[in-house]
Design an enzyme around this catalytic site. Structure first.
Site, PDB file in Angstrom:
ATOM      1  N   GLY A 117      51.650  55.216   6.785  1.00  0.00           N
ATOM      2  CA  GLY A 117      52.823  55.990   6.350  1.00  0.00           C
ATOM      3  C   GLY A 117      54.090  55.551   7.053  1.00  0.00           C
ATOM      4  O   GLY A 117      55.147  55.388   6.428  1.00  0.00           O
ATOM      5  N   CYS A 118      54.008  55.333   8.350  1.00  0.00           N
ATOM      6  CA  CYS A 118      55.188  54.941   9.127  1.00  0.00           C
ATOM      7  C   CYS A 118      55.675  53.555   8.727  1.00  0.00           C
ATOM      8  O   CYS A 118      56.879  53.304   8.683  1.00  0.00           O
ATOM      9  CB  CYS A 118      54.880  55.001  10.630  1.00  0.00           C
ATOM     10  SG  CYS A 118      54.475  56.678  11.175  1.00  0.00           S
TER      11      CYS A 118
END
Length: 150
Positions: A43-44
């Site tokens: 996600g990051c």
């Protein structure tokens, strides 16, 4: 999360090159200050790469992008180099900025409760005032969402 209309908390943190950065040095520019849990996680990485792809458009609108996590300067440098990120990553290993912006919170992960960074993005105006605050943002959608806010 900090209320909109509030003066953004000051900070002094090292970037991915070890250079100390302060909020004050961005006075006169809009600042997208986004907090994320960890370098090189799915996600990051999506969020950072999307901010990177849209970075020229942020610059056109007079904004800078600053990503903050509790990862080390060395970790940020590897993350920046691996994905060619064109913006500043700030290392907050002591959690001073993370706590000041109220993003260090209880999180539920696989049924376990632990403390961690809740993905949050602030838009700070040219005078250092928070004009927008988005909590629990979706990693992939957040950069485009922030561009629309400018």
């Amino acid at each position: 999360m900090i209320e909109t209309g509030t003066k953004a908390p000051a900070f002094s943190l090292p970037d991915q090159n070890g250079v100390m950065r302060t909020l004050e040095e961005y006075k006169g520019k809009k600042v997208i200050l986004y907090f994320y849990p960890k370098d090189n996680t799915p996600g990051c990485t999506k969020q950072a790469c999307s901010f990177g792809e849209l970075y020229p458009q942020f610059q056109e609108k007079g904004a800078v992008v600053l990503g903050v996590s509790k990862d080390s300067v060395a970790s940020h440098k590897r993350f920046e180099e691996k994905y060619g990120l064109p913006f500043t990553l700030l290392s907050d290993t002591e959690l001073t900025c993370i706590k000041a912006y109220d993003v260090w919170q209880e999180k539920m992960n696989y049924g376990k409760v632990s403390m961690g960074v809740v993905r949050t993005t602030y838009l700070i105006d040219e005078d250092g005032v928070i004009v927008k605050a988005f909590g629990k943002v979706k990693a992939e959608e957040n950069p485009a969402q922030m561009l629309e806010q400018l």
